[in-house]
Scaffold this motif. Structure first.
Motif, PDB file in Angstrom:
ATOM      1  N   ILE A  35       0.851  -1.181   0.000  1.00 50.02           N
ATOM      2  CA  ILE A  35       0.000   0.000   0.000  1.00 50.02           C
ATOM      3  C   ILE A  35       0.897   1.244   0.000  1.00 50.02           C
ATOM      4  O   ILE A  35       1.735   1.412   0.886  1.00 50.02           O
ATOM      5  CB  ILE A  35      -0.924   0.027   1.229  1.00 50.02           C
ATOM      6  CG1 ILE A  35      -1.801  -1.230   1.270  1.00 50.02           C
ATOM      7  CG2 ILE A  35      -1.781   1.296   1.233  1.00 50.02           C
ATOM      8  CD1 ILE A  35      -2.745  -1.371   0.100  1.00 50.02           C
ATOM      9  N   GLU A  36       0.728   2.097  -0.989  1.00 49.82           N
ATOM     10  CA  GLU A  36       1.486   3.347  -1.064  1.00 49.82           C
ATOM     11  C   GLU A  36       0.515   4.527  -1.095  1.00 49.82           C
ATOM     12  O   GLU A  36      -0.601   4.413  -1.618  1.00 49.82           O
ATOM     13  CB  GLU A  36       2.360   3.366  -2.309  1.00 49.82           C
ATOM     14  CG  GLU A  36       3.357   2.210  -2.375  1.00 49.82           C
ATOM     15  CD  GLU A  36       4.360   2.381  -3.494  1.00 49.82           C
ATOM     16  OE1 GLU A  36       5.078   3.408  -3.509  1.00 49.82           O
ATOM     17  OE2 GLU A  36       4.423   1.490  -4.366  1.00 49.82           O
ATOM     18  N   HIS A  37       0.953   5.646  -0.548  1.00 45.91           N
ATOM     19  CA  HIS A  37       0.097   6.833  -0.559  1.00 45.91           C
ATOM     20  C   HIS A  37      -0.289   7.182  -1.985  1.00 45.91           C
ATOM     21  O   HIS A  37       0.542   7.143  -2.900  1.00 45.91           O
ATOM     22  CB  HIS A  37       0.812   8.009   0.096  1.00 45.91           C
ATOM     23  CG  HIS A  37      -0.079   9.198   0.301  1.00 45.91           C
ATOM     24  ND1 HIS A  37      -0.308  10.128  -0.693  1.00 45.91           N
ATOM     25  CD2 HIS A  37      -0.807   9.592   1.380  1.00 45.91           C
ATOM     26  CE1 HIS A  37      -1.121  11.053  -0.233  1.00 45.91           C
ATOM     27  NE2 HIS A  37      -1.445  10.744   1.024  1.00 45.91           N
ATOM     28  N   ALA A  38      -1.549   7.524  -2.171  1.00 41.03           N
ATOM     29  CA  ALA A  38      -2.088   7.711  -3.514  1.00 41.03           C
ATOM     30  C   ALA A  38      -1.398   8.809  -4.306  1.00 41.03           C
ATOM     31  O   ALA A  38      -1.454   8.819  -5.541  1.00 41.03           O
ATOM     32  CB  ALA A  38      -3.596   8.009  -3.428  1.00 41.03           C
ATOM     33  N   VAL A  39      -0.729   9.734  -3.633  1.00 38.78           N
ATOM     34  CA  VAL A  39      -0.067  10.843  -4.333  1.00 38.78           C
ATOM     35  C   VAL A  39       1.451  10.710  -4.262  1.00 38.78           C
ATOM     36  O   VAL A  39       2.147  10.764  -5.277  1.00 38.78           O
ATOM     37  CB  VAL A  39      -0.500  12.202  -3.743  1.00 38.78           C
ATOM     38  CG1 VAL A  39       0.257  13.348  -4.426  1.00 38.78           C
ATOM     39  CG2 VAL A  39      -2.008  12.393  -3.905  1.00 38.78           C
ATOM     40  N   THR A  40       1.976  10.526  -3.064  1.00 37.46           N
ATOM     41  CA  THR A  40       3.423  10.582  -2.877  1.00 37.46           C
ATOM     42  C   THR A  40       4.113   9.232  -3.013  1.00 37.46           C
ATOM     43  O   THR A  40       5.317   9.179  -3.289  1.00 37.46           O
ATOM     44  CB  THR A  40       3.759  11.166  -1.501  1.00 37.46           C
ATOM     45  OG1 THR A  40       3.160  10.344  -0.481  1.00 37.46           O
ATOM     46  CG2 THR A  40       3.212  12.577  -1.374  1.00 37.46           C
ATOM     47  N   GLY A  41       3.394   8.138  -2.825  1.00 39.87           N
ATOM     48  CA  GLY A  41       4.022   6.829  -2.885  1.00 39.87           C
ATOM     49  C   GLY A  41       5.011   6.627  -1.743  1.00 39.87           C
ATOM     50  O   GLY A  41       5.063   7.394  -0.780  1.00 39.87           O
ATOM     51  N   ASP A  42       5.800   5.573  -1.840  1.00 38.69           N
ATOM     52  CA  ASP A  42       6.840   5.295  -0.860  1.00 38.69           C
ATOM     53  C   ASP A  42       7.979   6.283  -1.082  1.00 38.69           C
ATOM     54  O   ASP A  42       8.548   6.348  -2.177  1.00 38.69           O
ATOM     55  CB  ASP A  42       7.344   3.852  -1.047  1.00 38.69           C
ATOM     56  CG  ASP A  42       8.329   3.416   0.032  1.00 38.69           C
ATOM     57  OD1 ASP A  42       8.977   4.279   0.650  1.00 38.69           O
ATOM     58  OD2 ASP A  42       8.467   2.192   0.240  1.00 38.69           O
ATOM     59  N   PRO A  43       8.368   7.074  -0.064  1.00 37.72           N
ATOM     60  CA  PRO A  43       9.456   8.040  -0.247  1.00 37.72           C
ATOM     61  C   PRO A  43      10.759   7.405  -0.717  1.00 37.72           C
ATOM     62  O   PRO A  43      11.600   8.092  -1.304  1.00 37.72           O
ATOM     63  CB  PRO A  43       9.623   8.653   1.150  1.00 37.72           C
ATOM     64  CG  PRO A  43       8.316   8.428   1.838  1.00 37.72           C
ATOM     65  CD  PRO A  43       7.794   7.140   1.295  1.00 37.72           C
ATOM     66  N   GLN A  44      10.927   6.122  -0.474  1.00 39.20           N
ATOM     67  CA  GLN A  44      12.149   5.434  -0.913  1.00 39.20           C
ATOM     68  C   GLN A  44      12.313   5.512  -2.427  1.00 39.20           C
ATOM     69  O   GLN A  44      13.431   5.447  -2.939  1.00 39.20           O
ATOM     70  CB  GLN A  44      12.104   3.972  -0.459  1.00 39.20           C
ATOM     71  CG  GLN A  44      13.357   3.170  -0.734  1.00 39.20           C
ATOM     72  CD  GLN A  44      14.433   3.357   0.321  1.00 39.20           C
ATOM     73  OE1 GLN A  44      14.316   4.210   1.198  1.00 39.20           O
ATOM     74  NE2 GLN A  44      15.479   2.569   0.238  1.00 39.20           N
ATOM     75  N   ARG A  45      11.214   5.683  -3.158  1.00 41.34           N
ATOM     76  CA  ARG A  45      11.287   5.769  -4.617  1.00 41.34           C
ATOM     77  C   ARG A  45      12.088   6.982  -5.070  1.00 41.34           C
ATOM     78  O   ARG A  45      12.638   6.996  -6.167  1.00 41.34           O
ATOM     79  CB  ARG A  45       9.878   5.817  -5.224  1.00 41.34           C
ATOM     80  CG  ARG A  45       9.101   4.525  -5.060  1.00 41.34           C
ATOM     81  CD  ARG A  45       7.791   4.560  -5.829  1.00 41.34           C
ATOM     82  NE  ARG A  45       7.030   3.320  -5.653  1.00 41.34           N
ATOM     83  CZ  ARG A  45       7.215   2.214  -6.368  1.00 41.34           C
ATOM     84  NH1 ARG A  45       8.137   2.209  -7.321  1.00 41.34           N
ATOM     85  NH2 ARG A  45       6.482   1.129  -6.136  1.00 41.34           N
ATOM     86  N   GLY A  46      12.172   7.991  -4.234  1.00 41.60           N
ATOM     87  CA  GLY A  46      12.917   9.191  -4.604  1.00 41.60           C
ATOM     88  C   GLY A  46      14.400   9.109  -4.301  1.00 41.60           C
ATOM     89  O   GLY A  46      15.156  10.041  -4.628  1.00 41.60           O
ATOM     90  N   LEU A  47      14.851   8.002  -3.685  1.00 45.18           N
ATOM     91  CA  LEU A  47      16.266   7.871  -3.337  1.00 45.18           C
ATOM     92  C   LEU A  47      17.048   7.445  -4.572  1.00 45.18           C
ATOM     93  O   LEU A  47      16.961   6.306  -5.018  1.00 45.18           O
ATOM     94  CB  LEU A  47      16.437   6.841  -2.213  1.00 45.18           C
ATOM     95  CG  LEU A  47      17.868   6.622  -1.712  1.00 45.18           C
ATOM     96  CD1 LEU A  47      18.451   7.906  -1.144  1.00 45.18           C
ATOM     97  CD2 LEU A  47      17.906   5.511  -0.679  1.00 45.18           C
TER      98      LEU A  47
END
Length: 401
Positions: A35-47
């Protein structure tokens, strides 16, 4: 058939620690919905960058490592429509896995009591920084703080006189170790439920895992009332055993020897370095004599090992009975034939990943790629019985992505 085939895991977690537990469970055959936030997703994706390692667009090992083999649903749990979907997924789950802090769990209605009302038999598993009890149980943290620094690894590995601390050897180091601990706890809880019908609440923390990793050292320190002191960088190793330490090769690589019974292995070692006369040298005739003449033995071995390259020593020492290993960096391991033979590195689509360390029936797991953000939202909603009209309504309302 994989050990966890048919087990459904609902993961409400971010970053590396708890998602890595879900990744291990997926390796073992579980169906894991992330389950990921509908807008931001898992912050790890930005690493995108850790140290000198920077990735561009495309598959990102920083997200794939912990999220292999899962499906992703973009969901806003704070909206009533989103919470309804989550509740339905909970009813179908065997395991509810979360990294959310107590206040967030209470606010979102996903604490133990809330989930158990929907599914009394669900295994409730949570990963935390500092444990579920005590004055700091509501605080967050990362592996650098809770696992590495607070649990004593950092201070124990930093040589005396060095400014600051030696940092962890790589990203998600404590996260991955702690995640594997959590996956093991979940597997034990599933076994207990199978035997007794009783579900468990499973807790693993970064702090507890860090202490466990240093457990033998900590017990010694408490017994002797003395902290472990790291040796200076470049030191041989044992002051009383020439066969337990590091030796530099002709091409600037290192061999690590760990032969804790030097009297047993000395003759074999000196034959392999073409110095057979040393087997009968009275300075090295017993373990006691070897200990007394360690400095001399170290100099002899240093000179010998410096005369050949690592590749030469790898071939020559293939028949050595005592334990030794080449010192390898994070790229060199990919060319290690023993690692390849055991399939510890596996293809997961567009990337090669390290397999989780447990194998069943001498078989490596099959790794799937990590999902793109919210890539299976529609697929999962259709499985829940929603029609396309309702899915479009939820998307329009921002409850799902």
């Amino acid at each position: 058939m994989k050990p966890l085939d048919g087990v459904r895991v609902l993961e409400v977690a971010m970053y590396g620690f708890v998602p890595s537990a879900g990744g291990v469970l997926a390796d073992w055959g579980a169906e894991v919905i992330k389950i990921e936030h509908a807008v931001t997703g898992d912050p790890q994706r930005g690493l995108k960058q850790t140290g000198n390692l920077k990735v561009g667009d495309g598959p990102n090992p920083n997200i794939w490592h912990a999220n292999r083999g899962k499906r992703s649903l973009g969901l806003d749990m704070s909206r009533p429509e989103g919470k309804e979907i989550l509740d339905e997924l909970v009813r179908r789950a065997d395991v509810f896995l979360t990294s959310f802090l107590p206040r967030s769990r209470q606010k979102l209605g996903i604490d133990v009591e809330d989930i158990r009302k929907l599914n009394p038999k669900v295994i409730y598993a949570r990963g935390s920084a500092l444990g579920p009890r005590g004055p700091e149980s509501d605080k967050g943290g990362f592996d650098m703080t809770a696992f590495w620094s607070r649990a004593s690894s950092a201070a124990s590995i930093t040589p005396l006189g060095q400014e600051g601390i030696t940092p962890p050897p790589g990203p998600a180091y404590g996260d991955t170790i702690s995640g594997t601990n959590l996956a093991g706890g979940i597997a034990a809880a599933l076994f207990r439920r199978e035997r007794t019908g009783e579900p468990s609440v499973v807790d693993v923390s970064l702090l507890g895992s860090g202490l466990w990793a240093m457990g033998q050292t900590i017990s010694l320190s408490m017994l002797l009332d003395e902290a472990l002191q790291a040796p200076k960088t470049g030191a041989h190793g044992s002051p009383t055993n020439p066969l337990s330490g590091l030796y530099r090769t002709a091409d600037g690589r290192y061999l690590s020897l760990v032969m804790l019974q030097p009297g047993r292995y000395w003759a074999d070692v000196v034959h392999h370095i073409d110095r057979p006369e040393l087997a009968d040298d009275p300075r090295f005739s017993s373990a006691e004599q070897i200990a007394a003449h360690t400095a001399e033995a170290v100099e002899i071995l240093r000179e010998a090992f410096a005369a050949r390259t690592l590749a030469e020593w790898t071939e020559r020492l293939g028949t050595l009975s005592g334990p030794w290993a080449p010192v390898q960096d994070s790229l060199q391991v990919s060319g290690d034939p023993q690692i390849r033979a055991n399939e510890y590195l596996l293809s997961a689509g567009d990337l090669e990943l390290v397999s989780s360390p447990v194998q069943f029936d001498v078989q490596a797991p099959e790794l799937g790629p990590a999902p793109d953000f919210a890539a299976q939202t529609e697929e999962i909603l259709l499985e829940l019985g929603l029609d396309w009209e309702r899915i479009i309504e939820l998307k329009t309302a921002g409850a799902v992505t």
